[in-house]
Design an enzyme around this catalytic site. Structure first.
Site, mmCIF file in Angstrom:
data_model
loop_
_atom_site.group_PDB
_atom_site.id
_atom_site.type_symbol
_atom_site.label_atom_id
_atom_site.label_comp_id
_atom_site.label_asym_id
_atom_site.label_seq_id
_atom_site.Cartn_x
_atom_site.Cartn_y
_atom_site.Cartn_z
ATOM 1 N N TYR A 101 1.675 5.423 -2.607
ATOM 2 C CA TYR A 101 1.935 6.819 -2.255
ATOM 3 C C TYR A 101 3.325 7.229 -2.697
ATOM 4 C CZ TYR A 101 -2.470 6.334 -0.114
ATOM 5 O OH TYR A 101 -3.810 6.087 0.045
ATOM 6 N N ARG B 165 -10.252 -11.021 -12.115
ATOM 7 C CA ARG B 165 -9.057 -10.384 -12.655
ATOM 8 C C ARG B 165 -7.994 -11.449 -12.843
ATOM 9 N NH1 ARG B 165 -5.732 -7.708 -7.713
ATOM 10 N NH2 ARG B 165 -4.428 -7.075 -9.453
ATOM 11 N N ARG B 166 -6.852 -11.061 -13.446
ATOM 12 C CA ARG B 166 -5.704 -11.966 -13.551
ATOM 13 C C ARG B 166 -6.105 -13.319 -14.120
ATOM 14 N NH1 ARG B 166 -2.117 -10.988 -8.107
ATOM 15 N NH2 ARG B 166 -0.979 -9.272 -9.055
ATOM 16 N N HIS C 18 0.793 -1.215 0.000
ATOM 17 C CA HIS C 18 0.000 0.000 0.000
ATOM 18 C C HIS C 18 0.833 1.277 0.000
ATOM 19 C CE1 HIS C 18 -3.658 2.029 -0.495
ATOM 20 N NE2 HIS C 18 -3.084 2.987 0.202
ATOM 21 N N HIS D 81 -10.103 0.270 -10.826
ATOM 22 C CA HIS D 81 -9.738 1.263 -9.810
ATOM 23 C C HIS D 81 -8.288 1.695 -9.965
ATOM 24 C CE1 HIS D 81 -8.480 3.036 -6.039
ATOM 25 N NE2 HIS D 81 -7.637 2.033 -5.877
ATOM 26 N N PHE D 82 -7.381 0.706 -10.059
ATOM 27 C CA PHE D 82 -5.991 1.161 -10.014
ATOM 28 C C PHE D 82 -5.479 1.698 -11.334
ATOM 29 C CE2 PHE D 82 -3.899 -2.440 -11.890
ATOM 30 C CZ PHE D 82 -4.320 -3.608 -11.280
ATOM 31 N N HIS D 83 -6.204 1.480 -12.428
ATOM 32 C CA HIS D 83 -5.816 2.196 -13.638
ATOM 33 C C HIS D 83 -6.245 3.656 -13.555
ATOM 34 C CE1 HIS D 83 -4.751 -1.693 -15.333
ATOM 35 N NE2 HIS D 83 -4.127 -1.037 -16.291
#
Lengths: 257, 567
Positions: free
Chosen positions: B229, B442-443, B225, B379-381
């Protein structure tokens, strides 16, 4: 205090309040909707066998084993209105399980057992599938859970103990883990079924058609990548077998019709 | 971009060369990373029904996609950008140490890439045991990380000497930001270094027979995580120190930047278990605690959104913008003289959705709906492939052009890149959100089964999602292609002036002095405390549980591997 600082302070307070409200809602939902997250179980160890246990006509327990690349049991049938306690274990790598259409979403991590409870109100067919990459068979790792009308439901009869053949060839198939990928009852699996394989006309991945005779079987045991069957992947590991063991195996396969 | 009267400094040729290589090398690798992104949407939509295309296997390519885009490209950029910021704002650094860190990062990347391309390390960029990669994969990644630490530590001497010479002055905002990012990086990489060095490398070499999987996963997500950042901080540095000037105005609040950077240091790490919400062996109490802290880590992004909007509004109004909403028209969206604005603005827009979906994922039990579905890559794209990616490639082009003294080629194509990317990513994400909410995994190489009409597992109900994924992915790839053409055409062009290090520097609107954000120390103490509270008990619980270890497996065999690296 500069005007910018005054506004910033207000924004930060509003942001903190907002996220805490959202968090509070999630906390409330645990009790309101009876949806929590898996926690640490101390009283059950990882298991190797899949099974469905009946506690009462509306309370069941399923022990799911996730392994490369199938779920055991592959099909579970319960009557509508029942509560099912799902336990999940893996015998090899990390897998993930989602029961589409429900809130059941569990990781299967080696060494630990996972648990969740599901209530099935209406008859419906559900699909369970693996959503954590676990190797080359990952995309076909799926199972069925059928919720049926209680009127048509027949509880699982205690299974008559399967005749365990004492044939050394069969015991070798068990011991060397061949049965992980090859069935002996004709069903589709990761590798071709061994039932009726001896003398079977077989199409190979390279397009040629051969007869799976003594020579072919011995060659494929010694060198699995040599003549891969069409439609299957080149993933069979080389088994460690003595000459005597190979003879016993081939003889068993000859008679497995 | 000459109208902004940027400060230019001449820098040492050695440093210039190093920064340039650290920018160009990963951008070249990105071509391969983006190629496989495109392939993935095609496989998943069922346009490809095989395991391999052109010698790359699906999961091998997926591993490459994650490692190149999310680990190599991002780390190299953060280091290169960091050097540029430190040199610009503080002063020269020790070049011998810099070249050492450079060498480690390049060698590490080549090792890991070789391992992945050899087909022995298709374990995805999270490398979850007991799936085992070639030892070179783990060693390569370790070298990249160690190299990046050395780069960071190399900035300390000039930081402290600057502080001595400028006693009482505020440390430049950009320096606070990049230091915050690298502090977060050190916090993040220590647990994963423990996982790799003490668990995975000995196990992959065959020196120990089994590995404690729950412990490995907890250490990985202790890293996983704060990693995001580390990615986000350079982007925020660009937003706070460059965007306001590009918009024609000033930074609304300097305090907000410092607050954001320091609060992110505090809350970036004690939240990792939110990636493990559906896992066994972790008590739900600790999942609840991590969910709470996760909500708090979202706070600075609200403050940032406010400050960016305020700064843009001030800039727009200074340039004639009027009305409640009409001022939006007076921003340099496709002005080739301020082309970086588009890269930053589009990133901010995409981040609205990325942030909201992140809060959804963090909402404890809501995770049971979307965990490990295609909702997650959607989300993470919208976060790493949104604001982070756009600001990184934009700044890469900017720095390369300035340092080499070359003009940016095809400037009118360049301004449109972020907008085309945004259209693509919004369509792509919409598809994956819909699919994910419906349970699409996913994956997974879905083309072999779930999106293969010949398969008994075929899902006709996942149609819309996959077609949107292909459409969006294609548009994203188009944007990336245009960027690569602009980038390489610029590099291979002829210099029109001498290269120098130039950065855009926005002034703050008000001179703010808030003592609480002038020093790292109290925030670092708080961070250490929070980490102990959030992680000591669950890690202790994992160790006490004494989970049986697992032997290694390679992805293509259902039986454990009993010998070392070459079965």
């Amino acid at each position: 205090m500069t005007p910018s600082l005054r506004l910033e302070r207000r924004i930060i307070i509003i942001a903190i309040a907002f996220v805490l409200v959202l968090f509070g809602l999630a906390a409330l939902a645990i009790n309101m909707f009876h949806v929590g997250l898996p926690t640490c179980l101390t009283d059950i160890k990882p298991f190797q066998k899949g099974e469905l246990i009946t506690h009462s006509p509306d309370h069941y327990e399923v022990h799911y084993v996730a392994r490369m690349w199938e779920f055991d049991p592959e099909e579970v049938v319960v009557p509508a209105g029942s509560t099912v306690d799902v336990y999940l274990s893996t015998t090899d790598v990390t897998h993930g399980v989602i029961l589409l259409g429900t809130n059941l979403n569990l990781m299967a991590v080696p060494g630990v057992v996972n648990y969740a409870r599901v209530k099935f109100d209406r008859p419906r067919d559900y699909q369970l599938l693996c959503h954590e990459y676990c190797g080359t068979g990952h995309e076909r790792m799926a199972a069925k859970l059928r919720v049926v009308d209680p009127a048509t439901f027949k509880p699982n009869e205690p299974k008559a103990p399967v005749q365990q053949p004492t044939d050394p060839g069969y015991r070798l198939l068990e011991a060397k883990d061949c049965l992980t990928c090859h069935s002996i009852d004709g069903s589709e699996s990761i590798g071709p079924t061994l039932k009726g394989i001896y003398g079977r006309k077989t199409k190979l991945a390279n397009g040629a058609t051969i007869v799976a005779d003594d020579v072919y079987l011995r060659e494929s045991i010694a060198n699995p990548s040599a003549k891969v069957v069409n439609g299957f992947d080149d993933v069979m590991p080389k088994p460690e077998l003595t000459e005597q063991e190979i003879n016993a195996l081939v003889e068993y396969l000859e008679n497995l019709k | 971009m000459e109208l902004l009267n940027q400060r230019k400094i001449e820098i040492e040729p050695g440093l210039k060369r190093m920064i340039l290589i650290e920018l160009v090398f990963p951008t070249a690798l990105l071509v391969l990373g983006i190629y496989h992104g495109m392939m993935q949407v095609l496989y998943r939509a069922g346009h490809i029904h095989t395991r391999h295309v052109l010698g790359l296997e699906y999961y091998q390519g997926l591993t490459l996609h994650g490692v190149v885009n999310a680990i190599v490209f991002t780390t190299f950029f953060a280091v290169a950008f960091g050097y540029a910021l430190i040199r610009f704002y503080l002063g020269p650094v020790n070049m011998k140490v810099a070249w050492l860190s450079f060498a480690l990062m390049i060698i590490g990347t080549l090792l890991a890439a070789a391992a992945i391309l050899s087909g022995t390390s298709s374990v995805l960029y999270t490398f979850y045991p007991p799936l085992r990669a070639h030892p070179a994969f783990y060693i390569g990644l370790t070298l990249v990380v160690v190299g990046s630490w050395i780069a960071f530590f190399n900035w300390f001497p000039v930081y402290f000497s600057w502080k001595r010479e400028h006693r009482g002055e505020k440390v430049p905002l950009a320096v606070v930001g990049i230091f915050a990012g690298f502090i977060i990086w050190v916090i993040a990489t220590i647990p994963v270094a423990i996982e790799i060095i003490f668990q995975l490398i000995p196990w992959s070499l065959g020196w120990v027979p089994t590995v404690n999987v729950p412990l490995a996963r907890m250490l990985f997500w202790f890293f996983g995580h704060p990693l995001v950042y580390f990615w986000l901080l350079p982007t925020y540095v660009m937003y706070y120190t460059m965007l306001p000037k590009l918009a024609g105005g000033k930074l609304f609040s300097d305090f907000a930047g410092r607050f954001t950077f320091l609060w992110l240091v505090l809350y970036s790490a004690p939240v990792g278990i939110h990636h493990q919400f559906t896992e066994p062996g972790i008590s739900s109490t600790w999942k609840f605690v991590h969910a709470f802290f996760t909500m708090l880590v979202a706070v600075p992004s609200f403050a940032t959104a406010f400050v960016m909007a305020a700064s843009m509004e001030l800039g727009a109004r200074a340039n004639g913008g009027r009305g409640l909403l009409g001022w939006w028209k007076k921003l340099p969206y496709v002005d080739t003289n301020r082309w970086l604005f588009g890269y930053f603005f589009c990133g901010l827009f995409i981040f609205i959705f990325g942030g909201v979906t992140g809060i959804i994922n963090a909402s404890y039990n809501l995770d049971t709906v979307i965990h490990n579905t295609s909702w997650l890559p959607a989300h993470f794209h919208q976060t790493v492939a949104g604001p982070v990616f756009l600001s990184y490639i934009g700044m890469t082009l900017f720095l390369v052009a300035k340092l080499t003294g070359k003009e940016i080629k095809l400037p009118r194509w360049n301004v449109w890149v972020p907008y085309i990317w945004t259209v693509g990513i919004m369509i792509f994400s919409t598809g994956l959100f819909i699919g994910g909410a419906g349970g699409e995994p996913r994956r997974t190489n879905m083309g072999l089964t779930y999106t293969n009409p010949q398969s008994p597992l075929y899902h006709a109900d996942w149609q819309i999602a996959r077609h949107l994924g292909v459409l969006g992915g294609t548009i994203m790839t188009l944007a990336a292609l245009i960027f690569f053409v602009v980038f390489f055409a610029t590099i291979f062009g002829r210099p029109t002036r001498s290269g120098s290090l130039e950065l855009i520097v926005s002034e703050p609107y008000h001179d703010e002095h808030v003592p609480a954000v002038q020093s790292f120390t109290p925030w670092l103490v708080g961070t250490a405390l929070l980490l102990v509270i959030a992680y000591a008990p669950p890690i202790a619980q994992t160790l006490r549980s004494n989970f049986p270890g697992a032997p290694p497996y390679t992805p293509d065999r259902p039986l454990p591997i009993t010998a070392g690296p070459n079965p």
